[in-house]
Enzyme design. Structure first.
Site, short mmCIF file in Angstrom:
data_model
loop_
_atom_site.label_atom_id
_atom_site.label_comp_id
_atom_site.label_asym_id
_atom_site.label_seq_id
_atom_site.Cartn_x
_atom_site.Cartn_y
_atom_site.Cartn_z
N ARG A 46 -6.99 5.92 -5.56
CA ARG A 46 -6.74 7.35 -5.74
C ARG A 46 -7.03 7.77 -7.19
O ARG A 46 -7.62 8.84 -7.44
CB ARG A 46 -5.31 7.67 -5.35
CG ARG A 46 -5.00 7.33 -3.89
CD ARG A 46 -3.52 7.25 -3.62
NE ARG A 46 -2.87 8.54 -3.74
CZ ARG A 46 -1.54 8.70 -3.71
NH1 ARG A 46 -0.74 7.65 -3.57
NH2 ARG A 46 -1.02 9.90 -3.82
N ILE A 55 0.86 -1.17 0.00
CA ILE A 55 0.00 0.00 0.00
C ILE A 55 0.91 1.22 0.00
O ILE A 55 2.07 1.16 0.38
CB ILE A 55 -0.98 0.03 1.21
CG1 ILE A 55 -0.22 -0.09 2.54
CG2 ILE A 55 -2.02 -1.06 1.08
CD1 ILE A 55 -1.15 -0.04 3.76
N ASP A 56 0.38 2.34 -0.46
CA ASP A 56 1.20 3.54 -0.62
C ASP A 56 1.77 4.04 0.70
O ASP A 56 1.21 3.78 1.77
CB ASP A 56 0.37 4.66 -1.27
CG ASP A 56 -0.12 4.29 -2.66
OD1 ASP A 56 0.53 3.47 -3.31
OD2 ASP A 56 -1.16 4.84 -3.08
N LYS A 57 2.83 4.79 0.60
CA LYS A 57 3.52 5.35 1.77
C LYS A 57 2.55 6.07 2.71
O LYS A 57 2.58 5.86 3.93
CB LYS A 57 4.61 6.33 1.30
CG LYS A 57 5.26 7.17 2.40
CD LYS A 57 6.35 8.06 1.80
CE LYS A 57 6.92 9.03 2.82
NZ LYS A 57 5.98 10.16 3.08
N THR A 93 -0.72 5.83 2.82
CA THR A 93 -1.93 5.06 3.11
C THR A 93 -1.63 4.18 4.31
O THR A 93 -0.61 3.51 4.35
CB THR A 93 -2.35 4.20 1.91
OG1 THR A 93 -2.64 5.05 0.80
CG2 THR A 93 -3.58 3.36 2.24
#
Length: 284
Positions: free
Chosen positions: A218, A118-120, A122
């Protein structure tokens, strides 16, 4: 032919090689503004990749569950999942090496145990494989779309309908190489969402992924006109103050790779997310 050979390298990477004097025309080092002429012999000496020294770090990770095969971690907002040239330490992998020890070896050396990301900015749940058998099983479940992944997001705008399904292909943006976008010929991507609560100018939604494309939620929410609040890349400049996008991986479910038991885990919203919802509620 040259474009085909460089297809796996970004424009910024090639520009960096030019700065490092790794690109020459007829054995003469060039600058980025050089205009290529017919017959030029372009030589690119691709430097050896930077070796990252994986160091176990005590990052006090929140291990939600752990046994001999798998671990489930609640990743905090602001933490990168695995080391890279720009993030050599302080990542989830560094913390896993300290707290979990045994990790699968299927991925490359800088991503031991990592089955999905998962994104930084998130927050939320990630499953981690502690051996290769577990890794293969969990990865196959992701591929077969049998694992469960639900997110909570706060988005700009008041979504009028209660539920929605977004099916739109995603690929690298042709305008900004750091971004993904809905593009013709992109990889198939499907996101389901359901409205949980509406505020003045914002909507709290729950999302479930069928696919796991980079930045999928996103990109899809921006595409339908309701970008995730706080998102510095896909959202508007005038947004809610926070530590990045208000997006949280709250629910994770999978079949245990050894026992076949159904495993479901849930993580509460981060404090800043809860406080923001309280503030919005008070304004209504």
């Amino acid at each position: 032919m040259l474009n085909e050979r460089l297809a796996n390298h970004s424009r910024s990477q090639i520009q960096q090689w030019i700065k490092e004097q790794c690109v020459s025309i007829d054995h003469k080092v060039i600058k980025a503004n050089y205009k290529v002429s017919s017959g030029d012999k372009i030589i690119i000496e691709i430097p050896e990749p930077e070796e990252l020294d994986l160091v176990p770090e005590n990052l006090d990770l929140e291990i939600v569950y752990e046994d001999d095969d798998v671990a489930v971690v609640n990743k905090p907002q602001g933490m990168v999942v695995h080391p890279s040239a720009g993030h050599p330490n302080g990542t989830l992998v560094n913390g896993l090496l300290y707290q979990v020890k045994n990790l699968s070896t299927i991925n490359d050396v800088v991503r031991p145990g990592i089955v999905h990301r998962i994104d930084k900015d998130t927050s939320g749940l990630l499953m981690v494989a502690k051996n290769d058998h577990a890794h293969e099983s969990l990865a196959q479940q992701l591929k077969d779309k049998t694992s469960l992944r639900k997110y909570v997001a706060l988005v700009h705008g008041e979504i009028p309908h209660e539920k929605g399904r977004i099916e739109a292909p995603i690929g690298r943006s042709k305008v900004n190489r750091k971004m993904q976008a809905v593009i013709e010929g992109g990889k198939p991507a499907v996101t389901h969402f359901e409205v949980l609560k509406r505020f003045e100018g914002f909507t709290l939604i729950e999302l479930q992924l069928e696919t796991g494309r980079t930045h999928q939620i996103r990109v899809h929410m921006q595409y339908i006109g309701y970008p995730v609040a706080g998102d510095p890349l896909y959202g508007p400049k005038k947004t809610l103050k926070g530590n990045g996008q208000f997006l949280h991986a709250k629910l994770l479910g999978f079949e245990h790779p050894t026992t076949d038991a159904s495993m479901v885990f849930e993580a509460p919203l981060p404090e800043i997310f809860e406080k923001t919802l309280t503030t919005l509620q008070e304004k209504d």
